[in-house]
Design a protein around this motif. Structure first.
Motif, PDB file in Angstrom:
ATOM      1  N   LEU A 287       0.430  -0.861   4.817  1.00  0.00           N
ATOM      2  CA  LEU A 287       1.420  -1.616   4.039  1.00  0.00           C
ATOM      3  C   LEU A 287       1.675  -1.003   2.664  1.00  0.00           C
ATOM      4  O   LEU A 287       2.429  -1.553   1.871  1.00  0.00           O
ATOM      5  CB  LEU A 287       0.953  -3.068   3.866  1.00  0.00           C
ATOM      6  N   GLY A 288       1.069   0.139   2.387  1.00  0.00           N
ATOM      7  CA  GLY A 288       1.286   0.782   1.112  1.00  0.00           C
ATOM      8  C   GLY A 288       0.323   0.320   0.041  1.00  0.00           C
ATOM      9  O   GLY A 288      -0.709  -0.293   0.354  1.00  0.00           O
ATOM     10  N   PRO A 289       0.651   0.639  -1.218  1.00  0.00           N
ATOM     11  CA  PRO A 289       1.923   1.153  -1.727  1.00  0.00           C
ATOM     12  C   PRO A 289       2.146   2.620  -1.362  1.00  0.00           C
ATOM     13  O   PRO A 289       1.205   3.411  -1.371  1.00  0.00           O
ATOM     14  CB  PRO A 289       1.805   0.978  -3.239  1.00  0.00           C
ATOM     15  N   PHE A 290       3.401   2.949  -1.063  1.00  0.00           N
ATOM     16  CA  PHE A 290       3.785   4.294  -0.669  1.00  0.00           C
ATOM     17  C   PHE A 290       4.383   5.041  -1.858  1.00  0.00           C
ATOM     18  O   PHE A 290       5.150   4.480  -2.642  1.00  0.00           O
ATOM     19  CB  PHE A 290       4.800   4.246   0.470  1.00  0.00           C
ATOM     20  N   THR A 291       4.043   6.321  -1.952  1.00  0.00           N
ATOM     21  CA  THR A 291       4.608   7.194  -2.973  1.00  0.00           C
ATOM     22  C   THR A 291       5.110   8.473  -2.317  1.00  0.00           C
ATOM     23  O   THR A 291       4.700   8.815  -1.197  1.00  0.00           O
ATOM     24  CB  THR A 291       3.555   7.547  -4.039  1.00  0.00           C
ATOM     25  N   ASP A 292       5.973   9.173  -3.008  1.00  0.00           N
ATOM     26  CA  ASP A 292       6.476  10.456  -2.519  1.00  0.00           C
ATOM     27  C   ASP A 292       5.308  11.416  -2.374  1.00  0.00           C
ATOM     28  O   ASP A 292       4.563  11.676  -3.320  1.00  0.00           O
ATOM     29  CB  ASP A 292       7.520  11.002  -3.503  1.00  0.00           C
ATOM     30  N   ALA A 293       5.124  11.973  -1.169  1.00  0.00           N
ATOM     31  CA  ALA A 293       3.944  12.787  -0.891  1.00  0.00           C
ATOM     32  C   ALA A 293       4.027  14.190  -1.476  1.00  0.00           C
ATOM     33  O   ALA A 293       2.998  14.805  -1.758  1.00  0.00           O
ATOM     34  CB  ALA A 293       3.717  12.881   0.615  1.00  0.00           C
TER      35      ALA A 293
ATOM     36  N   ALA B 137       6.578   9.908   2.576  1.00  0.00           N
ATOM     37  CA  ALA B 137       5.822   9.073   1.649  1.00  0.00           C
ATOM     38  C   ALA B 137       4.421   8.894   2.206  1.00  0.00           C
ATOM     39  O   ALA B 137       4.198   8.979   3.421  1.00  0.00           O
ATOM     40  CB  ALA B 137       6.503   7.723   1.463  1.00  0.00           C
ATOM     41  N   VAL B 138       3.463   8.605   1.333  1.00  0.00           N
ATOM     42  CA  VAL B 138       2.070   8.503   1.763  1.00  0.00           C
ATOM     43  C   VAL B 138       1.419   7.294   1.123  1.00  0.00           C
ATOM     44  O   VAL B 138       1.776   6.880   0.014  1.00  0.00           O
ATOM     45  CB  VAL B 138       1.291   9.799   1.420  1.00  0.00           C
ATOM     46  N   ALA B 139       0.453   6.705   1.839  1.00  0.00           N
ATOM     47  CA  ALA B 139      -0.288   5.552   1.338  1.00  0.00           C
ATOM     48  C   ALA B 139      -1.671   5.552   1.962  1.00  0.00           C
ATOM     49  O   ALA B 139      -1.934   6.228   2.969  1.00  0.00           O
ATOM     50  CB  ALA B 139       0.443   4.250   1.652  1.00  0.00           C
ATOM     51  N   ASP B 140      -2.567   4.752   1.389  1.00  0.00           N
ATOM     52  CA  ASP B 140      -3.918   4.593   1.923  1.00  0.00           C
ATOM     53  C   ASP B 140      -4.051   3.397   2.853  1.00  0.00           C
ATOM     54  O   ASP B 140      -5.128   3.142   3.396  1.00  0.00           O
ATOM     55  CB  ASP B 140      -4.920   4.436   0.772  1.00  0.00           C
ATOM     56  N   HIS B 141      -2.966   2.650   3.026  1.00  0.00           N
ATOM     57  CA  HIS B 141      -2.963   1.449   3.859  1.00  0.00           C
ATOM     58  C   HIS B 141      -1.615   1.378   4.562  1.00  0.00           C
ATOM     59  O   HIS B 141      -0.595   1.840   4.014  1.00  0.00           O
ATOM     60  CB  HIS B 141      -3.181   0.205   2.989  1.00  0.00           C
TER      61      HIS B 141
END
Length: 313
Positions: free
Chosen positions: A129-135, A123-127
């Motif tokens: 703490l997320g939000p995380f999405t399937d990369a 999963a990937v996020a810009d922070h």
């Protein structure tokens, strides 16, 4: 009023370890970013008499001083991945190029192109703490890629290490340890998968570098409750020289899981046990104690405490 006062006093006198007491947590993975230490955790929700794990999601905690912790709640689950099912096993989040990649172990849906079994997603996020999405919209590692073990859960417990030359490596495995290079985008393999299993290895690898030495720390000695053992090398691909046991059995849990980090001038060793009230091998809780080195770089045995660590500056 009496009940509120009693609750306050109970919280105040409770020993620090385990450090998270509001839920049962397992498989700690620490990350330091901009003066904050984040711990990414699994979440045990099995009933008191349950015969197996129930781990529906992954949570995040953070601290700036090792004493005051904030619980950010569930930030990822197998439901985030359209191809996944089952439990949220051990995972680790790492930062690269301003993005945060959360490598997780779970299970693939049956009757899929992968055939099911344990797998590793990203999963990937810009922070942090997320939000995380399937990369990538699919699993990075599936059961069919590694055929050295017959059981369906051998592709679990990912750890990621990025070396000084910016090459990233993924290590994982139950019963045997595998590793592979990752491309700079962190979502593609960059070469063949290698099986390189150190002495007594069972699961839960953690890889890092310090003063020119590479450390491979893992849960081993699986004929008994797990202990934490380690190897050292002059390369992230070995050869790994076995150095011994650094953490003996933990209270009330067959498993243990290492997470090692430097923060504000100290080295910390995260792990889990079953020491909370109603805790067990399926209801675990994360702890932290200091980690110390000898002059030659070898690790001193971990002293497990109920008091934990002091407040960091």
């Amino acid at each position: 009023m009496f009940l509120l006062l009693f609750h306050f006093l109970t919280v105040q006198i409770f020993a620090q370890n385990p450090i998270f007491k509001n839920i049962f947590t397992a498989d700690p993975a620490p990350l330091v970013h901009k003066g904050v230490l984040y711990v990414y955790t699994g979440h045990d929700t099995a009933s008191v008499n349950a015969p197996n794990y129930r781990m529906p999601d992954w949570h995040i905690y953070s601290t700036k001083d090792m004493k005051t912790w904030k619980h950010h709640g569930a930030k990822l689950s197998p439901a985030t991945f359209s191809w996944a099912t089952g439990d949220a096993y051990a995972a680790q989040c790492v930062e690269r190029n301003g993005k945060f990649y959360w490598f997780v172990s779970t299970f693939h849906k049956p009757n899929s192109a992968s055939g099911g079994g344990a797998c590793i997603g990203v999963a990937v996020a810009d922070h942090p703490l997320g939000p995380f999405t399937d990369a990538i919209g699919k699993a990075l590692i599936v059961n069919e890629m590694t055929q050295d073990k017959p059981h369906a859960w051998h592709d679990i417990d990912p750890t990621v290490f990025i070396d000084d030359d910016e090459q990233a490596y993924l290590y994982w495995g139950n019963g045997s340890m595998k590793w592979v290079k990752l491309k700079e985008n962190m979502i593609e393999l960059d070469g063949p998968i290698t099986v390189d299993t150190p002495k007594n290895y069972i699961e839960g690898p953690w890889v890092y570098k310090r003063n020119g030495w590479y450390y491979l720390v893992y849960a081993g000695n699986g004929t008994n409750p797990e202990m934490i053992e380690y190897c050292m090398a002059k390369s992230p691909t070995g050869p790994w020289e076995y150095k011994g046991i650094i953490q003996e059995n933990v209270p009330n849990s067959f498993t243990t899981h290492p997470g090692i980090i430097d923060f504000k001038g100290k080295s910390y060793f995260f792990y889990h046990n079953g020491a909370l009230p109603t805790g067990s091998m399926y209801r675990r809780s994360i702890c932290v104690d200091y980690l110390y080195y000898n002059a030659d770089g070898t690790i001193k045995p971990i002293v497990q405490t109920t008091t934990g660590v002091s407040k960091a500056p």
